[in-house]
Enzyme design. Structure first.
Site, PDB file in Angstrom:
ATOM      1  N   GLU A 189     -14.952  -5.769   6.004  1.00 39.93           N
ATOM      2  CA  GLU A 189     -14.764  -4.293   5.023  1.00 39.93           C
ATOM      3  C   GLU A 189     -15.096  -3.199   6.096  1.00 39.93           C
ATOM      4  O   GLU A 189     -16.163  -3.042   6.830  1.00 39.93           O
ATOM      5  CB  GLU A 189     -15.744  -4.589   3.983  1.00 39.93           C
ATOM      6  CG  GLU A 189     -15.810  -3.143   3.246  1.00 39.93           C
ATOM      7  CD  GLU A 189     -16.777  -3.400   2.074  1.00 39.93           C
ATOM      8  OE1 GLU A 189     -17.089  -4.432   1.428  1.00 39.93           O
ATOM      9  OE2 GLU A 189     -17.291  -2.202   1.622  1.00 39.93           O
ATOM     10  N   GLU A 220     -18.240   5.866   1.586  1.00 40.38           N
ATOM     11  CA  GLU A 220     -18.554   6.034   0.217  1.00 40.38           C
ATOM     12  C   GLU A 220     -19.286   7.272  -0.031  1.00 40.38           C
ATOM     13  O   GLU A 220     -20.445   7.589   0.888  1.00 40.38           O
ATOM     14  CB  GLU A 220     -19.504   4.756  -0.063  1.00 40.38           C
ATOM     15  CG  GLU A 220     -18.776   3.547   0.009  1.00 40.38           C
ATOM     16  CD  GLU A 220     -19.606   2.417  -0.489  1.00 40.38           C
ATOM     17  OE1 GLU A 220     -19.539   1.739  -1.570  1.00 40.38           O
ATOM     18  OE2 GLU A 220     -20.662   1.899   0.311  1.00 40.38           O
ATOM     19  N   ARG A 276      -8.204   0.313  -0.491  1.00 43.93           N
ATOM     20  CA  ARG A 276      -8.344   0.622  -1.807  1.00 43.93           C
ATOM     21  C   ARG A 276      -9.219   2.124  -1.851  1.00 43.93           C
ATOM     22  O   ARG A 276      -9.931   2.130  -0.995  1.00 43.93           O
ATOM     23  CB  ARG A 276      -9.564  -0.330  -2.432  1.00 43.93           C
ATOM     24  CG  ARG A 276      -8.934  -1.724  -2.559  1.00 43.93           C
ATOM     25  CD  ARG A 276     -10.006  -2.707  -3.268  1.00 43.93           C
ATOM     26  NE  ARG A 276      -9.536  -4.036  -3.533  1.00 43.93           N
ATOM     27  CZ  ARG A 276     -10.048  -4.975  -3.883  1.00 43.93           C
ATOM     28  NH1 ARG A 276     -11.468  -4.963  -3.995  1.00 43.93           N
ATOM     29  NH2 ARG A 276      -9.531  -6.175  -4.121  1.00 43.93           N
ATOM     30  N   TRP A 296     -16.596   4.764  -8.894  1.00 47.68           N
ATOM     31  CA  TRP A 296     -17.474   3.722  -9.737  1.00 47.68           C
ATOM     32  C   TRP A 296     -18.730   4.399 -10.161  1.00 47.68           C
ATOM     33  O   TRP A 296     -19.209   5.167  -9.109  1.00 47.68           O
ATOM     34  CB  TRP A 296     -17.448   2.499  -9.421  1.00 47.68           C
ATOM     35  CG  TRP A 296     -17.882   2.266  -7.717  1.00 47.68           C
ATOM     36  CD1 TRP A 296     -17.883   2.790  -6.700  1.00 47.68           C
ATOM     37  CD2 TRP A 296     -19.099   1.459  -7.525  1.00 47.68           C
ATOM     38  NE1 TRP A 296     -18.438   2.218  -5.858  1.00 47.68           N
ATOM     39  CE2 TRP A 296     -19.426   1.618  -6.200  1.00 47.68           C
ATOM     40  CE3 TRP A 296     -20.410   0.868  -8.421  1.00 47.68           C
ATOM     41  CZ2 TRP A 296     -20.537   0.959  -5.385  1.00 47.68           C
ATOM     42  CZ3 TRP A 296     -21.285  -0.055  -7.617  1.00 47.68           C
ATOM     43  CH2 TRP A 296     -21.530   0.236  -6.245  1.00 47.68           C
ATOM     44  N   THR A 325     -29.238  -0.925  -6.055  1.00 50.16           N
ATOM     45  CA  THR A 325     -28.018  -0.374  -6.508  1.00 50.16           C
ATOM     46  C   THR A 325     -28.301   1.043  -6.571  1.00 50.16           C
ATOM     47  O   THR A 325     -27.787   2.050  -6.097  1.00 50.16           O
ATOM     48  CB  THR A 325     -27.017  -0.967  -7.476  1.00 50.16           C
ATOM     49  OG1 THR A 325     -27.086  -2.438  -7.008  1.00 50.16           O
ATOM     50  CG2 THR A 325     -25.788  -0.224  -7.211  1.00 50.16           C
TER      51      THR A 325
END
Ligand SMILES: *[C@@H]1O[C@H](CO)[C@@H](O)[C@H](O)[C@H]1NC(C)=O
Ligand SMILES: *[C@@H]1O[C@H](CO)[C@@H](O)[C@H](O)[C@H]1NC(C)=O
Ligand SMILES: *[C@@H]1O[C@H](CO)[C@@H](O)[C@H](O)[C@H]1NC(C)=O
Ligand SMILES: *[C@@H]1O[C@H](CO)[C@@H](O)[C@H](O)[C@H]1NC(C)=O
Ligand SMILES: *[C@@H]1O[C@H](CO)[C@@H](O)[C@H](O)[C@H]1NC(C)=O
Ligand SMILES: *[C@@H]1O[C@H](CO)[C@@H](O)[C@H](O)[C@H]1NC(C)=O
Ligand SMILES: *[C@@H]1O[C@H](CO)[C@@H](O)[C@H](O)[C@H]1NC(C)=O
Length: 373
Positions: A127, A131, A207, A211, A222
């Site tokens: 990956e 972000e 992608r 979110w 998180t």
């Protein structure tokens, strides 16, 4: 932080990454318990801008895997919104690239805990990502994982002001030797090539989407990473995407095959040919598609087809000549008419020959290089 708390935070961060990363095709070649399907390749460049004339993500290139109803198209491009708890949008490419470049021009969504993202993800869970944390006005973030190893902590937080106020260009430039993260033309990070697990090296989809990592239902780790809890009453939170441009490092490749379960670069075979995306991007007409498949036929098949085409033409000419001679007996006036007809047919025949050569149909022009897009 106490040792217990930091262990907890690390564990939960791992959960976050693990939860996000399923193989895009549903099959991870390193599992070794089944044979995965080939990865469809891009094999060219897709340069796609979004505008208000669009009504959906073009299914030739994109698959909306979450939140299709949360996407709209306006003057600022594709707008992806989170309205309430549980909302998210993910758009995936239908194709994979094996090294190359991916760029997105986007205005990240503003809002604590809201993440606007572009991710390259392979079936072995290599990956590479950007972000953008919607609660951070000063820094952006990027990261990578090798073979889905969620014990890795490779995140970095380069300075970039105003990610939520205006459009910025986030680019990932990837080859076997180095991986670069580039923001608005400035390289902010470089990773040197390394072995499997320590360097992304397998075919990846691209992608992008939004979110809520600050959703109160998610683990504390998180939400801490995301900058805090999301307050949905401050929404809607909207990410705007003006364009995406993706280049596969290889051309003339229709798919990628994993030849073993190692997850290494050298285990991936590129299968030559025109990819689905290539054909769609270059908008081949049916004549050109025929020419393209013609160029893939064997020489014997080509000669057989060409002979039968020429045979039919010969029959037409013989019949016409017979008709012409018959016509001649019917007098001068009719002969003049027949002559004009003949000329017309002759020029049609010439035009037909010209078209055949142009389209690469003529036997002397059968090199595959003759097919132009
Ligand atoms: C192969 O293994 C993976 C991971 O353990 C599992 O999720 C998957 O269902 C297995 N597939 C088959 C066909 O057994
Ligand atoms: C809108 O975007 C599509 C897809 O990129 C493109 O084909 C079309 O030309 C664009 N239209 C305008 C008016 O810019
Ligand atoms: C699109 O994504 C969905 C959900 O992951 C999947 O079931 C579907 O097969 C994909 N469609 C295509 C055409 O790849
Ligand atoms: C933004 O990110 C940087 C780097 O991680 C961090 O130092 C800073 O505290 C963050 N700001 C906010 C408001 O979270
Ligand atoms: C995963 O990454 C961690 C941290 O870098 C490393 O210690 C560990 O050996 C890696 N695991 C595997 C299976 O490569
Ligand atoms: C985005 O940045 C890359 C890397 O600097 C550059 O090549 C590309 O032209 C930029 N794209 C746009 C649309 O400005
Ligand atoms: C693309 O691959 C095909 C299949 O191997 C080959 O015949 C053809 O020459 C290649 N075309 C180009 C432009 O390299």
């Amino acid at each position: 932080m106490s040792r217990l708390t930091s262990a907890l935070v690390l564990g939960l961060l791992a959960l976050r990454a693990a939860a996000q990363t399923q193989p895009p095709s549903g099959c991870d070649p390193t599992w070794g318990n089944t044979t995965c399907l080939d990865n469809p390749a891009l094999g060219t460049t897709l340069d796609y801008s979004f505008n208000n004339t669009l009504s959906e993500m073009d299914p030739q290139y994109f698959n909306v895997t979450a939140g299709a109803s949360l996407i709209s198209f306006g003057n600022d491009g594709a707008e992806m919104s989170i309205l309430k708890a549980g909302d998210s949008v993910t758009v995936s490419t239908q194709f994979y690239i094996l090294e190359g470049r991916a760029e997105i021009v986007m205005q990240a969504a503003k809002g604590v805990g809201i993440i606007s993202t572009i991710i390259l993800l392979s079936d072995t869970l290599d990956e590479i990502d950007w972000e953008i944390l919607g609660g951070n006005e000063t820094h952006v973030s990027n990261n990578w994982y090798g073979l889905g190893n969620t014990s890795q902590h490779n995140g970095e937080y380069p300075l970039l002001a105003g990610a939520m106020d205006t459009f910025h260009n986030y680019t990932i430039d990837w080859n076997q030797d180095r991986l670069q993260w580039i923001a608005d033309g400035q390289m902010v990070r470089e990773l040197k090539g390394a072995g499997k697990g320590l360097y992304p090296q397998t075919p990846s989809v691209i992608r992008f989407g939004i979110w809520a990592a600050g959703d109160p239902s998610l683990p504390q780790g998180t939400r801490d990473w995301a900058g805090g809890d999301t307050d949905y009453s401050k929404g809607p939170f909207t990410m705007k995407v003006k364009s995406v441009k993706v280049t596969d490092a290889a051309t003339n490749v229709t798919s990628y095959t994993y030849e073993d379960t190692s997850g290494e670069y050298k285990s991936v075979k590129a299968n030559p040919g025109d990819s689905k995306a290539f054909l769609a991007i270059h908008k081949l007409t049916s004549a050109q598609k025929a020419a393209a498949s013609w160029s893939h036929l064997s020489k014997t098949a080509k000669i057989a087809i060409a002979s039968s085409v020429l045979g039919v033409l010969l029959v037409i000419i013989i019949i016409y000549t017979y008709v012409c001679i018959t016509q001649r007996k019917k007098g001068r006036a009719e002969k003049a008419i027949a002559d004009r007809e003949w000329e017309r047919h002759e020029s049609e025949l010439m035009e037909y020959k010209r078209q055949m050569q142009k389209g690469g149909f003529a036997v002397s022009h059968l090199g595959s290089g003759e097919v132009r897009y």
